[in-house]
Design a protein around this motif. Structure first.
Motif, PDB file in Angstrom:
ATOM      1  N   PHE A 148     -15.778   1.468  -6.065  1.00 45.36           N
ATOM      2  CA  PHE A 148     -14.678   2.037  -6.840  1.00 45.36           C
ATOM      3  C   PHE A 148     -13.650   2.699  -5.943  1.00 45.36           C
ATOM      4  N   LYS A 149     -14.070   3.224  -4.806  1.00 44.73           N
ATOM      5  CA  LYS A 149     -13.128   3.796  -3.853  1.00 44.73           C
ATOM      6  C   LYS A 149     -12.194   2.714  -3.305  1.00 44.73           C
ATOM      7  N   MET A 150     -12.668   1.492  -3.193  1.00 46.87           N
ATOM      8  CA  MET A 150     -11.860   0.409  -2.635  1.00 46.87           C
ATOM      9  C   MET A 150     -10.642   0.093  -3.495  1.00 46.87           C
ATOM     10  N   ILE A 151     -10.752   0.267  -4.799  1.00 43.90           N
ATOM     11  CA  ILE A 151      -9.712  -0.213  -5.713  1.00 43.90           C
ATOM     12  C   ILE A 151      -8.347   0.427  -5.445  1.00 43.90           C
ATOM     13  N   PRO A 152      -8.208   1.768  -5.465  1.00 45.73           N
ATOM     14  CA  PRO A 152      -6.882   2.323  -5.188  1.00 45.73           C
ATOM     15  C   PRO A 152      -6.383   1.998  -3.793  1.00 45.73           C
ATOM     16  N   GLY A 153      -7.287   1.913  -2.813  1.00 41.73           N
ATOM     17  CA  GLY A 153      -6.874   1.580  -1.458  1.00 41.73           C
ATOM     18  C   GLY A 153      -6.318   0.174  -1.349  1.00 41.73           C
ATOM     19  N   ILE A 154      -6.929  -0.771  -2.050  1.00 48.15           N
ATOM     20  CA  ILE A 154      -6.461  -2.157  -2.022  1.00 48.15           C
ATOM     21  C   ILE A 154      -5.046  -2.262  -2.570  1.00 48.15           C
ATOM     22  N   PHE A 155      -4.800  -1.628  -3.714  1.00 51.02           N
ATOM     23  CA  PHE A 155      -3.490  -1.777  -4.341  1.00 51.02           C
ATOM     24  C   PHE A 155      -2.406  -0.989  -3.597  1.00 51.02           C
ATOM     25  N   GLN A 156      -2.785   0.104  -2.952  1.00 46.35           N
ATOM     26  CA  GLN A 156      -1.784   0.786  -2.131  1.00 46.35           C
ATOM     27  C   GLN A 156      -1.478  -0.035  -0.875  1.00 46.35           C
ATOM     28  N   ALA A 157      -2.490  -0.689  -0.320  1.00 47.02           N
ATOM     29  CA  ALA A 157      -2.260  -1.553   0.835  1.00 47.02           C
ATOM     30  C   ALA A 157      -1.316  -2.697   0.477  1.00 47.02           C
ATOM     31  N   LYS A 158      -1.480  -3.248  -0.716  1.00 48.74           N
ATOM     32  CA  LYS A 158      -0.589  -4.325  -1.147  1.00 48.74           C
ATOM     33  C   LYS A 158       0.838  -3.807  -1.328  1.00 48.74           C
ATOM     34  N   ALA A 159       0.957  -2.570  -1.832  1.00 50.66           N
ATOM     35  CA  ALA A 159       2.294  -1.989  -2.000  1.00 50.66           C
ATOM     36  C   ALA A 159       2.975  -1.797  -0.645  1.00 50.66           C
ATOM     37  N   LEU A 160       2.225  -1.311   0.332  1.00 50.21           N
ATOM     38  CA  LEU A 160       2.776  -1.124   1.672  1.00 50.21           C
ATOM     39  C   LEU A 160       3.163  -2.459   2.290  1.00 50.21           C
ATOM     40  N   ALA A 161       2.347  -3.477   2.044  1.00 47.79           N
ATOM     41  CA  ALA A 161       2.645  -4.794   2.602  1.00 47.79           C
ATOM     42  C   ALA A 161       3.915  -5.382   2.013  1.00 47.79           C
ATOM     43  N   ARG A 162       4.268  -4.967   0.805  1.00 44.55           N
ATOM     44  CA  ARG A 162       5.503  -5.438   0.165  1.00 44.55           C
ATOM     45  C   ARG A 162       6.736  -4.705   0.675  1.00 44.55           C
ATOM     46  N   GLY A 163       6.517  -3.728   1.548  1.00 49.33           N
ATOM     47  CA  GLY A 163       7.644  -2.998   2.106  1.00 49.33           C
ATOM     48  C   GLY A 163       7.913  -1.668   1.450  1.00 49.33           C
ATOM     49  N   LEU A 164       7.113  -1.305   0.439  1.00 48.31           N
ATOM     50  CA  LEU A 164       7.290   0.005  -0.198  1.00 48.31           C
ATOM     51  C   LEU A 164       6.765   1.090   0.726  1.00 48.31           C
ATOM     52  N   GLU A 165       7.353   2.272   0.626  1.00 44.85           N
ATOM     53  CA  GLU A 165       6.943   3.379   1.474  1.00 44.85           C
ATOM     54  C   GLU A 165       6.850   4.658   0.662  1.00 44.85           C
ATOM     55  N   GLY A 166       6.122   5.637   1.216  1.00 40.45           N
ATOM     56  CA  GLY A 166       6.069   6.962   0.628  1.00 40.45           C
ATOM     57  C   GLY A 166       5.624   6.971  -0.819  1.00 40.45           C
ATOM     58  N   GLU A 167       6.347   7.758  -1.633  1.00 43.22           N
ATOM     59  CA  GLU A 167       5.994   7.924  -3.041  1.00 43.22           C
ATOM     60  C   GLU A 167       6.069   6.615  -3.809  1.00 43.22           C
ATOM     61  N   ALA A 168       6.978   5.739  -3.420  1.00 40.78           N
ATOM     62  CA  ALA A 168       7.099   4.447  -4.106  1.00 40.78           C
ATOM     63  C   ALA A 168       5.822   3.633  -3.948  1.00 40.78           C
ATOM     64  N   ALA A 169       5.255   3.630  -2.736  1.00 37.27           N
ATOM     65  CA  ALA A 169       4.011   2.900  -2.498  1.00 37.27           C
ATOM     66  C   ALA A 169       2.853   3.551  -3.248  1.00 37.27           C
ATOM     67  N   VAL A 170       2.813   4.880  -3.241  1.00 35.08           N
ATOM     68  CA  VAL A 170       1.752   5.605  -3.952  1.00 35.08           C
ATOM     69  C   VAL A 170       1.814   5.312  -5.444  1.00 35.08           C
ATOM     70  N   LEU A 190      -1.089   0.067 -10.510  1.00 37.76           N
ATOM     71  CA  LEU A 190      -1.939  -1.115 -10.620  1.00 37.76           C
ATOM     72  C   LEU A 190      -3.427  -0.774 -10.583  1.00 37.76           C
ATOM     73  N   SER A 191      -3.799   0.219  -9.776  1.00 41.32           N
ATOM     74  CA  SER A 191      -5.225   0.547  -9.687  1.00 41.32           C
ATOM     75  C   SER A 191      -5.737   1.137 -10.993  1.00 41.32           C
ATOM     76  N   GLY A 192      -4.904   1.934 -11.693  1.00 45.42           N
ATOM     77  CA  GLY A 192      -5.330   2.481 -12.974  1.00 45.42           C
ATOM     78  C   GLY A 192      -5.597   1.388 -13.988  1.00 45.42           C
TER      79      GLY A 192
END
Length: 456
Positions: A347-369, A375-377
């Protein structure tokens, strides 16, 4: 920095930013922890009600006219409903508010408990027991709404611990109701005594949630997020991994007592002395799995956890064939512990995976969070629902194994194969390309995503 006073009736918090360390240290952590503790209480009672039929079937002797296959089918139905209702319960938090829905969902637990109190006697038809078991399934939904709610309260760096503690405190409702049943059976009491104890506890949980929990206005239903999560392959990959951990935990919790009575000839009282140990330790260690995942990466912990689960299952096969009760019970407890540890790490992996995908899309900071949280929710509800279906599979596998072979060995062979699949999936998707070994042809975003997956 302080949280603005609620502007709506019903304890609503309009601004919530746990990633802001000043906000978190000033008031955020205190509010989040308060909501966590009362969420744990409500979810704990929900798990107890969901799994009460794993205990009630031990009370149901020959005078009830049910075969072992009937009892496995009954517990399978309860597990199935608990899995299905997790999806709407996930979205109920955004519709009604986390605090408001906790009050409602806790109050709804009165229906299956009072219904079971009414029909629990010899002479009741099997179809009636199935219907009442369907009602008990709603207790399984409390997990999904509680996890979605608590996920919004905590910053990413604290989610492994918070989600592990929230889920572990809920999971511990399984051994607690088994311990209470043990005391009642030992004292010569009947199933209605057990149910009579839980009815007032449900009321207490609902009242405390109403008095001390909060709604977050920032948690809103996003049908787009649900669709995006459903279309994302990682949602379904993690659902498979969660079948292996939580599906095992809840499935074994329902089935363990029946396996002891059918395969090893234990009496209900003798079985009750043993069944609570595994779920208790598995529940207590779930936050440890989350904490280890925070530190070392959930994928790494999950991978080696599946190695341990496969090894324990192989030993169980041998213990069952040798009819060695001490070895069987000891290793089954180990398997419970590993399933609990894996619950926390997956379950810990889930929010980390979706934040990693957000960062990979070029989002940063609060936008990535925000994107990761969005998506993780949504994904958690789907993953939790599918994972709980693993409990259905385990009970049906045991039912078929006992019908075909007279023992649970066939079922354990199937479980061993599934754990091997989960190991391969975890390695291939999240750990196959360790840091520093991404192909030179990979794009920058692909490299960034892969490096992040190694840390989730």
């Amino acid at each position: 920095m302080t949280a603005p006073a609620p502007t709506r009736r019903g304890r609503w918090i309009e601004r919530w930013d746990p990633e802001d360390e000043a906000f978190w240290n000033a008031t955020g952590e205190r509010i989040a922890r308060r909501n966590l503790w009362f969420s744990v209480l409500s979810e704990h009672i929900g798990f107890s009600v969901w799994t009460l039929w794993s205990v009630l079937v031990l009370f149901m002797g020959p005078e009830y006219g049910l075969t072992p296959a009937d009892k496995f089918l009954l517990t399978s139905v309860v597990t199935l409903v608990g899995a299905v209702v997790r999806v709407p319960y996930t979205f109920a938090v955004a519709v009604f508010g986390g605090r408001n829905w906790t009050v409602v969902s806790a109050s709804l637990l009165l229906a299956p408990t009072i219904a079971a109190f009414t029909v629990m006697e010899p002479g009741t038809s099997f179809s009636t027991f199935l219907l009442v078991g369907l009602l008990a399934g709603i207790g399984g939904g409390n997990f999904a709404s509680s996890m979605t709610n608590i996920n919004a309260f905590f910053p990413l760096r604290k989610k492994g611990w918070a989600l592990g503690l929230n889920a572990g405190g809920g999971n511990i409702g399984v051994p607690v109701i088994q311990l209470v049943a043990l005391a009642i059976i030992g004292a010569g009491g009947g199933p209605r005594v057990l149910l009579g104890i839980y009815i007032p506890l449900i009321v207490v949980a609902a009242v405390l949630a109403a008095l001390f929990m909060d709604n977050l206005a920032s948690v809103k239903n996003d049908t787009g997020a649900a669709k995006d999560a459903a279309r994302d392959a990682h949602t379904w990959i993690m659902a498979v991994l969660y079948i292996g951990t939580f599906g095992s935990f809840i499935g074994y919790s329902f089935a363990f007592g029946q396996v002891l009575t059918i395969q090893f000839g234990r009496t209900p009282l003798q079985a009750a002395y043993l069944t609570f140990i595994g779920p208790l330790l598995g529940s207590l260690i779930r936050p440890v799995g989350g904490r280890l995942a925070d530190r070392y990466g959930g994928a790494r912990i999950t991978l080696w956890n599946y190695v341990g689960m496969a090894a324990a299952t192989a030993v169980l096969i041998g213990a069952g064939m040798r009819k060695s009760l001490p070895l069987f019970v000891s290793v089954f407890v180990v398997l419970f512990v590993l399933s609990g540890l894996g619950n926390g790490s997956t379950f810990k992996m889930i929010p980390g995976i979706f934040q990693a995908k957000a960062l990979a899309r070029g989002l940063e900071g609060e936008a990535a969070v925000a994107q990761g949280r969005r998506l993780s929710g949504a994904a958690m509800g789907l993953i939790g629902a599918v994972g709980a279906l693993g409990g259905v599979g385990i009970n049906l596998a045991f039912r078929q194994s006992f019908l075909s072979y007279g023992s649970g060995t066939g079922a354990f062979v199937a479980f061993l194969g599934f754990y091997a699949v989960c190991f391969v999936v975890t390695w291939a998707v999240y750990l196959r390309r360790p840091i520093g070994r991404v192909p030179a042809t990979a794009s920058a975003s692909e490299e960034k995503t892969q490096l992040s997956y190694a840390e989730v």
